[in-house]
Design a protein around this motif. Sequence first.
Motif, PDB file in Angstrom:
ATOM      1  N   UNK A   1       0.801  -1.206  -0.049  1.00 49.44           N
ATOM      2  CA  UNK A   1       0.020   0.031  -0.150  1.00 49.44           C
ATOM      3  C   UNK A   1       0.929   1.181   0.026  1.00 49.44           C
ATOM      4  N   UNK A   2       1.935   1.112   0.642  1.00 47.77           N
ATOM      5  CA  UNK A   2       2.863   2.133   0.895  1.00 47.77           C
ATOM      6  C   UNK A   2       3.543   2.754  -0.345  1.00 47.77           C
ATOM      7  N   UNK A   3       3.677   1.874  -1.316  1.00 47.75           N
ATOM      8  CA  UNK A   3       4.308   2.207  -2.610  1.00 47.75           C
ATOM      9  C   UNK A   3       3.050   2.419  -3.763  1.00 47.75           C
ATOM     10  N   UNK A   4       2.092   2.060  -3.305  1.00 50.60           N
ATOM     11  CA  UNK A   4       1.099   2.174  -4.347  1.00 50.60           C
ATOM     12  C   UNK A   4       0.056   3.311  -4.066  1.00 50.60           C
ATOM     13  N   UNK A   5      -1.038   3.004  -3.387  1.00 47.55           N
ATOM     14  CA  UNK A   5      -1.953   4.108  -3.443  1.00 47.55           C
ATOM     15  C   UNK A   5      -1.965   5.027  -2.400  1.00 47.55           C
ATOM     16  N   UNK A   6      -1.173   4.658  -0.915  1.00 45.46           N
ATOM     17  CA  UNK A   6      -1.312   5.646   0.043  1.00 45.46           C
ATOM     18  C   UNK A   6      -0.497   6.995  -0.481  1.00 45.46           C
ATOM     19  N   UNK A   7       0.730   6.849  -1.071  1.00 40.63           N
ATOM     20  CA  UNK A   7       1.307   8.250  -1.672  1.00 40.63           C
ATOM     21  C   UNK A   7       0.410   9.025  -2.603  1.00 40.63           C
ATOM     22  N   UNK A   8      -0.092   8.150  -3.636  1.00 44.74           N
ATOM     23  CA  UNK A   8      -1.116   8.813  -4.268  1.00 44.74           C
ATOM     24  C   UNK A   8      -2.275   9.744  -3.734  1.00 44.74           C
ATOM     25  N   UNK A   9      -2.902   9.057  -2.829  1.00 43.33           N
ATOM     26  CA  UNK A   9      -4.006   9.436  -2.130  1.00 43.33           C
ATOM     27  C   UNK A   9      -3.535  10.829  -1.138  1.00 43.33           C
ATOM     28  N   UNK A  10      -2.618  10.650  -0.745  1.00 42.37           N
ATOM     29  CA  UNK A  10      -1.974  11.753   0.109  1.00 42.37           C
ATOM     30  C   UNK A  10      -1.594  13.072  -0.801  1.00 42.37           C
ATOM     31  N   UNK A  11      -0.819  12.637  -1.937  1.00 40.52           N
ATOM     32  CA  UNK A  11      -0.507  13.500  -2.788  1.00 40.52           C
ATOM     33  C   UNK A  11      -1.493  14.482  -3.211  1.00 40.52           C
ATOM     34  N   UNK A  12      -2.710  13.777  -3.655  1.00 40.85           N
ATOM     35  CA  UNK A  12      -3.820  14.337  -4.399  1.00 40.85           C
ATOM     36  C   UNK A  12      -4.638  15.015  -2.970  1.00 40.85           C
ATOM     37  N   UNK A  13      -4.584  14.486  -1.766  1.00 38.07           N
ATOM     38  CA  UNK A  13      -5.431  15.244  -0.810  1.00 38.07           C
ATOM     39  C   UNK A  13      -4.681  16.465  -0.459  1.00 38.07           C
ATOM     40  N   UNK A  14      -3.474  16.369  -0.420  1.00 43.07           N
ATOM     41  CA  UNK A  14      -2.569  17.809   0.112  1.00 43.07           C
ATOM     42  C   UNK A  14      -2.701  18.864  -1.108  1.00 43.07           C
TER      43      UNK A  14
END
Lengths: 380, 386
Positions: free
Chosen positions: B19-32
């Motif tokens: 998760x940490x190398x797939x969707x979690x960063x993507x979600x955080x980037x888009x959220x921020x």
Amino acid sequence: MSFLQLILAELKAILADKTIVLTVFGGVLFYAILYPLPYLNQVPTDQQLVVVDHDNSSLSRQLIRHADASAKIKVIAKLGSIDEAKSWIETGRAHGLLVIPADFRRDLILGRGVTLSYGGDASYFLIYSAVAEGLIAAGLDAGKNIQRLGLLAQGSGAQAADRSLDVVKLNSIPAFNPSLGYTPYIVPGLFLLILHQTLLIGTSILGASQWQQAGYWQQVSPLKLICGRMAAFMVIYSLLTSFYVGYCYYWYDVSLQASFSQVALLLLPFLLATTAAGIAFSSLFTRRDLPTQVLLLISMPILFVSGFVWPTALIPESVVAVSQVFPAVPGIMAMLELNQMGASWQSIMPQWLQLWAMVAIYFTFAYWGTKRRLTTVIDD
Amino acid sequence: MTMLKRELAALMDDPWQLALISYIPLLSIIGLWLLFSAGLPRQLPVAVVDLDQSQVSRALARQLQANPVTKPISYTDLASAVEAMQQADVYALLVLPHGFKRDLLTGESPTIDIRYNSQFLLVGKLLSSQLQASMADGLKPLAAIKQLAAGVPKAKVAVNLSPVSSQTTALFNRNNNYVGFLVPPVLIALLQLVAMMVFANSLNRELRWNTTSEWMALGVWKGIAAKMLFYTPLVLLHGGFILALIYLYLGLPIEGSIALLLVAQLIMLLAVWLMVLLIFFALKDSARVISFCTAMFAPAFAFMGVTFPTHEMPELAQWWRVIMPTSHYIETHVAIVSYGQGWLATLPQVASYWGYLLLLIPISFLAKKGFESTDDIAIATTQEES
């Protein structure tokens, strides 16, 4: 096991776990120094500025001296061309430039308008605004002096001249953070967030390491365990919070307006809700290294969504709505309104009640999660 | 090659790491990004207390309506306006005094009071300058009429009013966009956190499953190199996503080349890897490694020098800043994006990372010494885990 014994056992378990001690005590003390460290000088002063003077008259030199005298600006060099000035900025030797046009003095005395050009590096906003503010003030002053001389020469009296120069006085004064300093701005919200995050991490590591082992936590009912754990963390955090809110706020020049009892009354549901949330959160994990990572990822978003860095009015409503599940969001806003902006207790009632609702909700979650964790172990 | 396959198997086996190398960063980037997506502060509520209720004072209040940054909200009395300000419902307060028009006509100079919320520093400063500009603009027609009435020729009125006009130009980031100013550093700080966690998890995994001897079978450096080779492209992919989002999708201005930015990110990641390695070999306990790395890297954003200028930081903060890979990177980033810095000029900045190479010495020392006692520690941790 009596309730008091349980609290003692909890405290012992917390203090025996090096990782929790490192996070809770180490983290709180370390961050109290490290986080405000870059901002200790409060206000950006003496930004390096280069001047391109095409006029070389007595007035242009006076303008440069005035700009240099402004606390926000330091003139470091006079250059021959704008291109040269630009290369100084690109290499980071200067942060802004001022261009004085040719015939600056002559045009002013003849009563023609002149335009001064300022340029600043807007990749760094704070520097840019400091340079712009300083230069505009210096430019306006020079203009006023000339206007005044002109009016006097035309035969108006000194008082009348002053009056027609300032048609209206604009009295613009900062409220709440009178020094415009950076630490009074960042510290109150940030420190509450640090307490919030370390408390969540501490409770979740403790939970995550206990669920799959046998120990005192299985000898008591889930309800009693949660109460005991909350009491133990409240003991520790009432000390740490007193250090932050009582001492660090004062040390970092934060403006304080609320009374002790009001602040204590506000922090009580904040800490309770956070502890309960932490216990509920801990029931999701059995690996000790995971909760820290999840909480680390959400700490920056919480800081930015809490409303003092970036105005809440500009954040999409859905993001704001989601953010309301973190006790830190209403907690920080209520603290700022009550303690830094001097609002009355009635006006923070909505946030206060929201925090109490969170206590109830997270307590239920915590009970449910803990019960499941404890019964599954017994089944094994 | 077998080592890389081994890393892949380890990754597939660990849902959190995946998760940490797939969707979690993507979600955080888009959220921020969503958080700051407004870009330019607009329609900030301002309380206006008009005690004069004259034609002039109403014209001035309308002036605020015309300014895109401010949204005037009328209050009839000062007390309720002050209360709204204390509750952060409005960010500034403007009082037009009683007798404002009369004073203007009779040649007295009345005072307009402006209070802005400087507890919210960014908003407060912006509103202060915008309100002053709006008021000054709104008052100009009045002064012009006064001058004309006094017999000044029309051509001279404008010059008389403001003999020195000023033109303020933002040299880079021309429209003062907050997305261009805040979002890249915030996301880079996030990227560093993700990189740190991914690598620390990968190392910790060897402790957790007690596989350090297997990992080290081909020698310490080959084992480390395999992990670096495996995770660098994965994390760099997210770095590339950030750049693509900001400079391609949102189309913010960029002077230099994105490829060069990626190279700079690559070097930053290598520096992060070295720091994590040192902490890992020094502590050798999964939860403690994570906690320690978190403590180190979490405040990186404050030290980047984007919000608060670097040269205004005290000595100690400057020292801490040098330790953070992101602060080296962000200088290169700003230089490339704003000033269009080329490959040659970037080289000396890359050289500023030399200090991280020194970490190799303690790492190799600790790595050699450490794994004699690995078994005890590994058993201890597995006990903790089970």
